[in-house]
Motif scaffolding. Sequence first.
Motif, PDB file in Angstrom:
ATOM      1  N   LYS A 187       0.862  -1.174   0.000  1.00  0.00           N
ATOM      2  CA  LYS A 187       0.000   0.000   0.000  1.00  0.00           C
ATOM      3  C   LYS A 187       0.900   1.225   0.000  1.00  0.00           C
ATOM      4  O   LYS A 187       1.968   1.212   0.616  1.00  0.00           O
ATOM      5  CB  LYS A 187      -0.888   0.028   1.244  1.00  0.00           C
ATOM      6  CG  LYS A 187      -1.999  -1.009   1.264  1.00  0.00           C
ATOM      7  CD  LYS A 187      -2.852  -0.833   2.515  1.00  0.00           C
ATOM      8  CE  LYS A 187      -4.002  -1.810   2.553  1.00  0.00           C
ATOM      9  NZ  LYS A 187      -4.833  -1.628   3.770  1.00  0.00           N
ATOM     10  N   SER A 232       2.300   4.424   1.393  1.00  0.00           N
ATOM     11  CA  SER A 232       2.414   4.727   2.816  1.00  0.00           C
ATOM     12  C   SER A 232       3.106   6.060   3.038  1.00  0.00           C
ATOM     13  O   SER A 232       4.029   6.429   2.323  1.00  0.00           O
ATOM     14  CB  SER A 232       3.209   3.614   3.502  1.00  0.00           C
ATOM     15  OG  SER A 232       3.557   3.978   4.815  1.00  0.00           O
ATOM     16  N   HIS A 292      -1.200   4.225   5.990  1.00  0.00           N
ATOM     17  CA  HIS A 292      -1.361   3.687   4.653  1.00  0.00           C
ATOM     18  C   HIS A 292      -2.569   4.294   3.936  1.00  0.00           C
ATOM     19  O   HIS A 292      -3.487   4.829   4.563  1.00  0.00           O
ATOM     20  CB  HIS A 292      -1.559   2.168   4.712  1.00  0.00           C
ATOM     21  CG  HIS A 292      -0.449   1.443   5.399  1.00  0.00           C
ATOM     22  ND1 HIS A 292       0.835   1.440   4.930  1.00  0.00           N
ATOM     23  CD2 HIS A 292      -0.440   0.706   6.541  1.00  0.00           C
ATOM     24  CE1 HIS A 292       1.597   0.720   5.729  1.00  0.00           C
ATOM     25  NE2 HIS A 292       0.854   0.266   6.721  1.00  0.00           N
ATOM     26  N   GLU A 293      -2.544   4.156   2.618  1.00  0.00           N
ATOM     27  CA  GLU A 293      -3.706   4.567   1.830  1.00  0.00           C
ATOM     28  C   GLU A 293      -4.873   3.624   2.092  1.00  0.00           C
ATOM     29  O   GLU A 293      -4.707   2.461   2.467  1.00  0.00           O
ATOM     30  CB  GLU A 293      -3.368   4.570   0.338  1.00  0.00           C
ATOM     31  CG  GLU A 293      -3.044   3.189  -0.230  1.00  0.00           C
ATOM     32  CD  GLU A 293      -2.839   3.206  -1.730  1.00  0.00           C
ATOM     33  OE1 GLU A 293      -3.547   3.978  -2.402  1.00  0.00           O
ATOM     34  OE2 GLU A 293      -1.982   2.446  -2.217  1.00  0.00           O
ATOM     35  N   ILE A 319      -7.564   1.599   0.333  1.00  0.00           N
ATOM     36  CA  ILE A 319      -7.939   1.111  -1.001  1.00  0.00           C
ATOM     37  C   ILE A 319      -8.909  -0.062  -0.938  1.00  0.00           C
ATOM     38  O   ILE A 319      -9.278  -0.616  -1.955  1.00  0.00           O
ATOM     39  CB  ILE A 319      -6.707   0.706  -1.838  1.00  0.00           C
ATOM     40  CG1 ILE A 319      -5.894  -0.364  -1.129  1.00  0.00           C
ATOM     41  CG2 ILE A 319      -5.855   1.901  -2.152  1.00  0.00           C
ATOM     42  CD1 ILE A 319      -4.716  -0.859  -1.947  1.00  0.00           C
ATOM     43  N   ASN A 342      -6.886  -4.924  -1.757  1.00  0.00           N
ATOM     44  CA  ASN A 342      -6.317  -4.667  -0.440  1.00  0.00           C
ATOM     45  C   ASN A 342      -4.881  -4.183  -0.537  1.00  0.00           C
ATOM     46  O   ASN A 342      -4.289  -3.820   0.464  1.00  0.00           O
ATOM     47  CB  ASN A 342      -6.417  -5.904   0.462  1.00  0.00           C
ATOM     48  CG  ASN A 342      -5.707  -7.114  -0.114  1.00  0.00           C
ATOM     49  OD1 ASN A 342      -4.499  -7.087  -0.322  1.00  0.00           O
ATOM     50  ND2 ASN A 342      -6.448  -8.171  -0.383  1.00  0.00           N
ATOM     51  N   ARG A 343      -4.308  -4.191  -1.753  1.00  0.00           N
ATOM     52  CA  ARG A 343      -2.973  -3.652  -1.945  1.00  0.00           C
ATOM     53  C   ARG A 343      -2.687  -3.571  -3.436  1.00  0.00           C
ATOM     54  O   ARG A 343      -3.405  -4.130  -4.263  1.00  0.00           O
ATOM     55  CB  ARG A 343      -1.924  -4.515  -1.249  1.00  0.00           C
ATOM     56  CG  ARG A 343      -1.895  -5.962  -1.717  1.00  0.00           C
ATOM     57  CD  ARG A 343      -1.009  -6.785  -0.820  1.00  0.00           C
ATOM     58  NE  ARG A 343      -1.061  -8.184  -1.146  1.00  0.00           N
ATOM     59  CZ  ARG A 343      -0.583  -9.135  -0.372  1.00  0.00           C
ATOM     60  NH1 ARG A 343      -0.007  -8.821   0.776  1.00  0.00           N
ATOM     61  NH2 ARG A 343      -0.647 -10.400  -0.718  1.00  0.00           N
ATOM     62  N   ARG A 344      -1.614  -2.889  -3.771  1.00  0.00           N
ATOM     63  CA  ARG A 344      -1.157  -2.796  -5.154  1.00  0.00           C
ATOM     64  C   ARG A 344       0.016  -3.745  -5.345  1.00  0.00           C
ATOM     65  O   ARG A 344       0.614  -4.220  -4.364  1.00  0.00           O
ATOM     66  CB  ARG A 344      -0.738  -1.362  -5.464  1.00  0.00           C
ATOM     67  CG  ARG A 344      -1.809  -0.308  -5.159  1.00  0.00           C
ATOM     68  CD  ARG A 344      -1.300   1.081  -5.465  1.00  0.00           C
ATOM     69  NE  ARG A 344      -2.207   2.111  -5.026  1.00  0.00           N
ATOM     70  CZ  ARG A 344      -3.241   2.572  -5.717  1.00  0.00           C
ATOM     71  NH1 ARG A 344      -3.508   2.044  -6.909  1.00  0.00           N
ATOM     72  NH2 ARG A 344      -4.008   3.535  -5.257  1.00  0.00           N
TER      73      ARG A 344
END
Length: 442
Positions: free
Chosen positions: A404, A406, A412-413, A415, A421-423
Amino acid sequence: MVSMSSRMVEIADFPSVNLGNTRSLYVYLPPSYHVNTEKRYAVLYMHDGQHVFSADVTGESWEMHETADRLVSEGRMEEIIIVGIATVPHQRLNEYFHDNPRMHEVTDPPFAGEQYEAFIIEEVMPYMNATFRTLQGPEYTAMMGSSAGGIVTYNIGFRRPEIFGSIAVMSPFFVKTEFDTEGQLQEYPFYQRYGTHPNLRIWLDMGGAEGVFMEKYARVEAERLIHDGFVPGEDLMLFLDPGAGHSQRDWAGRAQAPLLYFFGHIGEPASIQLHGDSVVGINGPLKQLNPVITYTSGFVQTLMNGTFHVEDPDVLRVWPDGSITPRALGSTRMFLQYGGLTADKEMRVVDEMPEFVKVTVQVKVPPSTPPYPSIYAGFELPYCGEGLYRGSAMIPHGLTFAFKVSRGFGLHEKIGTSGLNRRSFTASSEMDLFYEVEDWDV
């Protein structure tokens, strides 16, 4: 018929003479604890205790109570007590780092690892043994931790094997990595090796998408442990978790494996899969396969010593540890057999694969975001004005980051609302990536 369920107990403001501070202990008591009042239980001590059973603003939960309850109800694991030892704000790395000469090369003291070790052994454990019905002795006592909690687990395990007979070292922070001003990755191993073979069972793992927490660090340490006398599949288990990142969610996803290894039954091999790049270069970085065996219990491990067969050995060779030696341009299929199971993979050899690829990341943040000097999106991105952050780095070919965006530890962002839940990205070629942060978690 008496219905049994596990219970949670918080011991707030638990004091430490060794460290001069207080923290909470979170204790999981198994389903039969308040019914079978004569029974005693093995104990698992865990670091970052505030995340062991619940989430907070700095991270998600391991949900260890749910995992233990499930494995017990399915008859795959004995009942145990789990103790989550919370961290103290701004003291985590101090307490999790033991002092050694290499530490001084990468970061500044204080290093309170020995005091934290004494706190657990001299203060937490006597309290637990006096207050709860514990089984005592190394065969009944285990420790688990991740990241910096992994390195403190490693140190305490090797320093005090007469107390802790099993250790789970998850995504260990063995090596400090940073990108220099030219975007080149610099690596600084700072952990102390002991070179001994105590009576100790070790679970060691790393995710395949942890970015600069690379699989190779866990693999190299596993090979060194074998040289010290540890035997894969007996007192050493390695798992390189394909696609897993560096987060509580990822550690929760594989926590059942060390629980089964320490306190349960791993069952029989049920399937095997070959993970890793299918293209290698005659000129280029070393590539290794990751043979993952899944057992009937759900236990998993990476096979460290396999017997591979290659259809056309003139094209490439695969060594027992999964490393690949390309010999000629072309394609071939390779096979791995283990315990009656077979896996195969088509491999292609090309002339050249790059050692590193340039990855450039740009991030746009919401207008309300304070102008931080830099943020993180897999690696550090300096502020370049007007809500934009941009940076470039030379990333080892094939390295995967799951993250994420940060602004700092625990910042954290947000999303999750988009279904993600993450990139993630994999450095397979030169890339120019753009992300936009919609909102922040805090």
